[in-house]
Design a protein around this motif. Structure first.
Motif, PDB file in Angstrom:
ATOM      1  N   LEU A 102      17.910  67.113  53.532  1.00  0.00           N
ATOM      2  CA  LEU A 102      18.125  67.583  54.887  1.00  0.00           C
ATOM      3  C   LEU A 102      19.419  68.430  55.226  1.00  0.00           C
ATOM      4  O   LEU A 102      19.533  69.022  56.156  1.00  0.00           O
ATOM      5  N   THR A 103      20.518  67.938  54.313  1.00  0.00           N
ATOM      6  CA  THR A 103      21.805  68.778  54.461  1.00  0.00           C
ATOM      7  C   THR A 103      21.397  70.300  54.100  1.00  0.00           C
ATOM      8  O   THR A 103      22.118  71.388  54.492  1.00  0.00           O
TER       9      THR A 103
ATOM     10  N   SER B 207      18.188  71.758  54.634  1.00  0.00           N
ATOM     11  CA  SER B 207      17.340  71.996  55.787  1.00  0.00           C
ATOM     12  C   SER B 207      18.004  72.545  57.153  1.00  0.00           C
ATOM     13  O   SER B 207      18.203  73.454  57.711  1.00  0.00           O
ATOM     14  N   ARG B 208      19.392  71.874  57.102  1.00  0.00           N
ATOM     15  CA  ARG B 208      20.495  72.245  58.370  1.00  0.00           C
ATOM     16  C   ARG B 208      20.850  73.748  57.969  1.00  0.00           C
ATOM     17  O   ARG B 208      20.833  74.518  58.935  1.00  0.00           O
ATOM     18  N   HIS B 209      20.914  74.102  56.780  1.00  0.00           N
ATOM     19  CA  HIS B 209      21.594  75.532  56.519  1.00  0.00           C
ATOM     20  C   HIS B 209      20.330  76.560  56.759  1.00  0.00           C
ATOM     21  O   HIS B 209      20.382  77.681  57.171  1.00  0.00           O
TER      22      HIS B 209
ATOM     23  N   PHE C 267      17.994  76.062  58.916  1.00  0.00           N
ATOM     24  CA  PHE C 267      17.428  76.244  60.330  1.00  0.00           C
ATOM     25  C   PHE C 267      18.697  77.318  60.801  1.00  0.00           C
ATOM     26  O   PHE C 267      18.476  78.113  62.084  1.00  0.00           O
ATOM     27  N   ARG C 268      19.997  77.491  60.265  1.00  0.00           N
ATOM     28  CA  ARG C 268      20.949  78.302  60.697  1.00  0.00           C
ATOM     29  C   ARG C 268      20.721  79.840  60.280  1.00  0.00           C
ATOM     30  O   ARG C 268      20.862  80.446  61.000  1.00  0.00           O
TER      31      ARG C 268
ATOM     32  N   GLU D  47      25.088  75.395  51.517  1.00  0.00           N
ATOM     33  CA  GLU D  47      25.183  76.855  52.439  1.00  0.00           C
ATOM     34  C   GLU D  47      25.208  77.715  51.511  1.00  0.00           C
ATOM     35  O   GLU D  47      24.459  78.971  51.838  1.00  0.00           O
TER      36      GLU D  47
ATOM     37  N   HIS E 280       8.246  72.853  60.747  1.00  0.00           N
ATOM     38  CA  HIS E 280       8.669  72.137  59.741  1.00  0.00           C
ATOM     39  C   HIS E 280       8.242  70.781  59.557  1.00  0.00           C
ATOM     40  O   HIS E 280       7.881  70.046  60.441  1.00  0.00           O
TER      41      HIS E 280
ATOM     42  N   ALA F 142      17.250  62.394  59.962  1.00  0.00           N
ATOM     43  CA  ALA F 142      17.185  63.888  60.888  1.00  0.00           C
ATOM     44  C   ALA F 142      17.676  63.538  62.064  1.00  0.00           C
ATOM     45  O   ALA F 142      18.137  64.438  62.744  1.00  0.00           O
TER      46      ALA F 142
ATOM     47  N   PHE G 256      21.493  63.152  61.606  1.00  0.00           N
ATOM     48  CA  PHE G 256      22.524  64.295  61.056  1.00  0.00           C
ATOM     49  C   PHE G 256      21.948  65.534  61.487  1.00  0.00           C
ATOM     50  O   PHE G 256      22.818  66.533  61.707  1.00  0.00           O
ATOM     51  N   LEU G 257      20.593  65.702  62.022  1.00  0.00           N
ATOM     52  CA  LEU G 257      20.379  66.990  62.443  1.00  0.00           C
ATOM     53  C   LEU G 257      20.356  66.978  64.076  1.00  0.00           C
ATOM     54  O   LEU G 257      19.856  68.132  64.682  1.00  0.00           O
TER      55      LEU G 257
END
Length: 267
Positions: free
Chosen positions: A17-18, A20-22, A24-25, A210, A235, A250, A253-254
């Motif tokens: 998920l870390t 996934s965060r990037h 999404f960005r 990242e 997603h 999720a 963290f998200l």
């Protein structure tokens, strides 16, 4: 080109998920399909043979769901199985090691770089080799941290227990005088505040996710696989074990509420 098939990514559990965060960005118009192999977590103590079997099973699943590109959202698999999986499967793939090492080599001030990772990743020597390739004069100090993945998988980040564990593992790296630390497991950014507290502001923390997503964006563009504007972005999340840890992670963290996670059995 408007290629709307999803990006596939996988990890041993919630750590991906870390990544996934990037996504999404930096790739907001991309759909994703995520697989967390939490029935078999942690991966760090597994043999290479086991990990090869797991990776092949997961990649077969992701490709059966239409993945156009694979991000190994797991440092252990990036270090041990990615080259073989590239040869076996006819789909572009990227791992975390080289982008993370390149970023650490770029930001280090004194050339003293620490790597904290699972036992398997440290033993593989993948980060050590990638850092030396990126900047031959670097001094590299590696530390295995086997207790951290179970803490994150259990939702016990942001606790006194997690801070004490991080402090224990980074102590040898502090004594070595590192100025940069690669968080060499995708679970570890869940513990970002613990690492910051334990190391202080003078040590630069590098999250390879990242740099990896930025590199993936460049490769997708080069291959004509970027998803263009228009159309739905979806997603999807799958696990091999209990869905609830991924749902909870999720949300924490998200900031995603009500994530639907499906349990599947891999053959």
């Amino acid at each position: 080109m408007n290629e709307k098939r999803p990006i596939g990514l996988f990890d041993s559990g919630v750590g991906g998920l870390t990544v996934s965060r990037h996504i999404f960005r930096y790739l907001p118009e991309e759909s994703t399909i995520y697989f967390g192999d939490n029935a078999r977590v942690p991966y760090g103590s597994r043999s290479r043979e086991e990990l090869m079997t797991f990776a092949a099973q997961i990649l077969t699943f992701l490709l059966s769901r239409g993945a156009k590109y694979i991000i190994f959202a797991c440092n252990t698999n990036s270090s041990l199985t990615l080259p073989a999986m590239r040869r076996r499967f006819g789909v572009p793939m990227i791992g975390l090691i080289e982008p993370g090492a390149a970023e650490a080599a770029r930001v280090t001030r004194r050339g003293r770089v620490g790597v904290i990772a699972t036992e398997a990743t440290v033993k593989s020597g993948a980060y050590q080799a990638a850092l030396k390739a990126a900047a031959p004069g670097l001094e590299v100090f590696a530390q295995a941290a086997p207790r951290l993945v179970p803490l994150v998988e259990g939702g016990r980040f942001g606790t006194r227990e997690s801070l004490e564990a991080v402090r224990e593992y980074v102590e040898p790296l502090k004594k070595a005088g590192i100025d940069t630390l690669i968080l060499g497991c995708t679970h570890y950014p869940f513990l970002w505040e613990e690492f910051r507290t334990a190391l202080g502001p003078e040590v630069v923390l590098v999250d390879p996710a990242e740099a990896t997503v930025k590199a993936a964006r460049e490769e997708l563009a080069r291959l004509g696989l970027l998803g263009g504007p228009g159309g739905p972005v979806e997603h999807r999340y799958y696990v091999s074990g209990d869905p609830l840890p991924l749902v909870a992670a999720a949300r924490r963290f998200l900031g995603l509420d009500g994530v639907r996670v499906e349990k599947v059995t891999l053959d």
